[in-house]
Design an enzyme around this catalytic site. Structure first.
Site, PDB file in Angstrom:
ATOM      1  N   GLU A 266       1.780   2.983   2.186  1.00 37.88           N
ATOM      2  CA  GLU A 266       1.804   4.350   2.725  1.00 37.88           C
ATOM      3  C   GLU A 266       3.248   4.776   2.994  1.00 37.88           C
ATOM      4  O   GLU A 266       3.598   5.945   2.846  1.00 37.88           O
ATOM      5  CB  GLU A 266       0.966   4.448   3.995  1.00 37.88           C
ATOM      6  N   HIS A 269       4.599   6.378  -0.031  1.00 36.70           N
ATOM      7  CA  HIS A 269       4.192   7.796  -0.104  1.00 36.70           C
ATOM      8  C   HIS A 269       5.079   8.642   0.807  1.00 36.70           C
ATOM      9  O   HIS A 269       5.526   9.725   0.429  1.00 36.70           O
ATOM     10  CB  HIS A 269       2.747   7.956   0.377  1.00 36.70           C
ATOM     11  N   GLU A 295       1.410   7.722  -6.361  1.00 35.74           N
ATOM     12  CA  GLU A 295       0.986   6.321  -6.375  1.00 35.74           C
ATOM     13  C   GLU A 295       2.042   5.437  -7.034  1.00 35.74           C
ATOM     14  O   GLU A 295       2.161   4.262  -6.707  1.00 35.74           O
ATOM     15  CB  GLU A 295      -0.369   6.165  -7.065  1.00 35.74           C
TER      16      GLU A 295
END
Lengths: 506, 506
Positions: A266, A269, A295
């Site tokens: 995460e 991201h 991704e």
């Protein structure tokens, strides 16, 4: 309206849209993190209304007139403005085709479905979720029909999540992956399994949270602008702009690797989003361009960097510091082997790099067939279990560990999963390119993400949504997409880890 | 437009307003609870825009036409609809008088001021907060001038927080309070002080949180719809409707009473809000009617119930269970005396029932004088400290424990504080009335809030904003407001606790 007025109005429009997005994303985030359990209907009510308000803003006569005015003056606009108008007009055309009542009913449905899914997963009760999932697939088909009646509905959604993607490209890509991954996995399974015993034991959540915050800072996140929370399923959200980003994780006290790598995933991201050029904030160009590129960044940090030997060398002393008893007697090299244990399992988010694409292929197959009307939603659990047996060789004990495991479908995100696999594959080419100018291993060994992040910021992050995904990727990678970079990476890495002769892959 | 269409449009309008309110209140709540520290400017951006959108909705030609249409047909409306139209039109008239740019600049200001206040309080740095506070007072005066040019600006705001309140009523009320509280406090201070030693020690936050959730359930909150979070300053928020309520608290590990009573206090607010009749949800009639009535409920639970002898008898065994070591050797009667220790202090939210009104009087005096232009904002710290010396006999060591302690001014809530004191006083009359039909002491001794809540739901809570505060109060209390009910309550309670002869008060 003069061109200058229209330019100002274009910025103001996007600021208003960002504020609605902030409100709606925050209502979602709140629901997933801290909201009391009985409040989903209340959120659904507000989200349905706010999405209607945002719909009116985005499709209203004034907005359409503005965008068409600017579209006719494209040559006078700068590249950013041109891309803004292009993306906004695309959105208008799409929204105009979906009847408002269906659009806001869908917004309401996904809140309720999220709530039902969470309870259904906890109780392993697919029947409770099935009617919602049926409506979600029906919406996906119907909306695709409204927006692109000439297109296959699944192709429509694949392209929505990753511009340029369709079933043909997926089929080809997954065939290549299968041709390499399946024999490699078979070879791996013939060998002695790597031990991950050092990752099992008791790791108190509070200590894991300390580790999570340390990792976030280590990989270069600005903790003044990136928050951490705990949820059932980890995710990343931007709230209003890239100036406020949230990641979430889930602590399993008996298994260290889960939260550790979900935070790095995460975090990837969040790095991508928060490193958009600051003057893209409050425009449609802010944040990551597509699910696939997103991704590619998250899996790049999680796997290509985070599960590399040099990073494990840096990470191990940190783990020793936070978990001295649990790490006693172990080594960095053992950590490297433990986090790369390749073993077919039930849960996608826990999967290693090698078996991960197989989890995606199951979902791709199932989505494709339901969207084509070849499979009913009620048949999903059975088919899910059959494909897990076929692709991964594992028996699914219940739907909580099977068809109910992922949040995506409950949010109406059908056609999203393939982007994970493409993203993973993008990363191998990006790493190859980055190595031409950055000593990646030395940086990781020193826990110094600065040169890595500088490269990514320069070539990817700062551009936000300015370029289409394929163009952005090709500019950064210096070549077209080539899945064999990824399969070669897997063959080399797992070949070395498991002591498999390279020739066996030829 | 037919009357039926207008009625439907009236409900739809309020649903839309509720959704905007949900969004904005949640952005605030998020900022106060979990948002990363560097994100205030991002929230300010979204709040400024959303408040503009809500402003346009509430004051737009379509809305005004609808409300005026319905206003002309009042006799045909039911009482609820009449009250809705009345409140909405009042809001429109107010908003129409404030220029939009000033309105949204104010929304942005209060987000930034909240952020600056939090940092200023942490650093005890009034100078950092002063320019913001100056702008907040200036806004309060200017907005009052726009909305009610014929009125004194402070009277305007007092009436906004509690319909019917003005300086004359406050002066009279506070004079009555002073006449009773000051001599009573003097008598108390002549006596031996009650010990609160059992509340001091080490009380881990995690255990206090367990206690908090248990108390929430005990007093009758539905935890499926009421959440708990930690913040610098405890508060209660409704999100979208009374179906989603949040309370917050702050755990001091060295002092048990703080979080314990803040949870009961905020729990009282939450009980009031969440017990609005369900069909008031998503209308302007949902939730508590005024700050004064709200505080009457929160202070009722905190003090009149929560600091009563029978409740302490029920509470003590729970504390023994959660904090066995800390409670060892103590008794319920000692708990009752400890939580009622009356001692002039620096912090309003930590004050006992007896000295609490003096804290309010300081704030009332200061607000009144700044609003009248008799005192500059830069003089506030000095005057604050002087009044604390005069009213409470305590020396303020720094602004963090003085003028910077409360969140209210940073949110632009000027004129709010007096409602706390009125609310406290309302409670004594309500309790007297409730005792006519409910055996309150027996219920508290058994930890059974059902009959108490049934009475409050019937007479107050379910009505939401249907009646004006004074009317609602008089219907429930069965008489007009009479501050001597409160002073008598204080004299009896603290007279008994400190062994003071009742005659001394005559």
């Amino acid at each position: 309206m003069t061109l200058e007025e229209a330019r100002a109005a274009l910025m103001k429009l996007q600021q208003r849209q960002s504020a609605y997005r902030h409100a709606m994303d925050l209502i979602w985030y709140d629901g997933d993190t801290v909201a009391p359990k009985g409040t989903a209907a209340n959120r659904a009510q507000s989200l349905a209304i706010l999405s209607e308000e945002a719909y009116h803003l985005s499709t209203g006569a004034e907005t359409v007139a503005l965008l068409e005015f600017l579209d006719e003056r494209k040559p006078e606009l700068n590249p950013r403005e041109r891309r803004m108008v292009e993306l906004l007009l695309k959105d208008v055309r799409r929204l105009q085709k979906i009847p408002l009542d269906e659009y806001s009913a869908h917004e309401r449905l996904i809140v309720e479905a999220g709530d039902v899914w969470e309870r259904a997963k906890a109780a392993s009760d697919f029947a409770a979720f099935q009617p919602y999932l049926e409506r979600l697939f029906a919406d996906a088909k119907r909306f695709a029909g409204y927006c692109a009646p000439e297109k296959d509905p699944y192709d429509y959604w694949l392209n929505e999540f990753e511009e340029g993607l369709d079933r043909a490209r997926c089929d080809e890509f997954f065939a290549t992956l299968r041709a390499h991954v399946v024999p490699l996995l078979a070879k791996v399974q013939e060998k002695e399994q790597l031990s991950n015993a050092m990752l099992l034991g008791h790791f108190p959540a509070a200590d894991q949270e300390r580790l999570a915050r340390r990792l976030m800072a280590l990989i270069g996140l600005d903790l003044e602008h990136v928050g951490l929370a705990t949820t059932e399923h980890p995710f990343t959200a931007s709230l209003g702009s890239h100036f406020d980003e949230r990641i979430t994780t889930h602590y399993y006290e008996d298994y260290l690797a889960s939260s550790l790598y979900s935070v790095i995933h995460e975090g990837g991201h969040a790095l991508y989003d928060t490193n958009s050029a600051d003057d893209l904030a409050y425009t449609v160009l802010d944040g990551g361009v597509s699910m696939g590129v997103h991704e590619s960044q998250s899996r790049f940090f999680e796997n290509l960097l985070g599960r590399s030997r040099p990073f494990c060398e840096y990470l191990f002393p940190i783990l020793e510091e936070i978990f001295p008893e649990q790490m006693a007697g172990h080594t960095a090299e053992e950590l490297y082997r433990a986090v790369n244990r390749a073993e077919p399992g039930l849960i996608r988010t826990e999967a290693d790099e090698l078996t991960y694409p197989l989890h995606i292929m199951v979902r791709y197959e199932l989505e494709k067939r339901v969207m084509a009307g070849e499979l009913s939603v009620s048949e999903l659990p059975g088919e899910w279990n059959r494909l897990y047996r076929e692709y991964l060789g594992v028996e699914v004990p219940d739907d909580a560990h099977g068809v109910l495991q992922d949040i995506h479908w409950s949010g109406g995100d059908i056609g999203y999963f393939p982007s994970y696999a493409f993203g993973g594959a993008y990363g191998a080419q990006l790493l190859r390119r980055m190595r031409e100018t950055v000593d990646v291993d030395a940086a990781l060994r020193a826990g110094n993400f600065a040169p890595i992040n500088r490269w990514l910021r320069e070539h990817l992050w700062r551009h936000g949504c300015l370029y289409k995904p394929a163009e952005l990727f090709e500019r950064a990678a210096g070549e077209k997409f080539d899945p064999t970079a990824f399969t070669t990476y897997l063959e080399e890495k797992f070949g070395e880890l498991y002591g498999i002769e390279q020739e066996t892959f030829l």
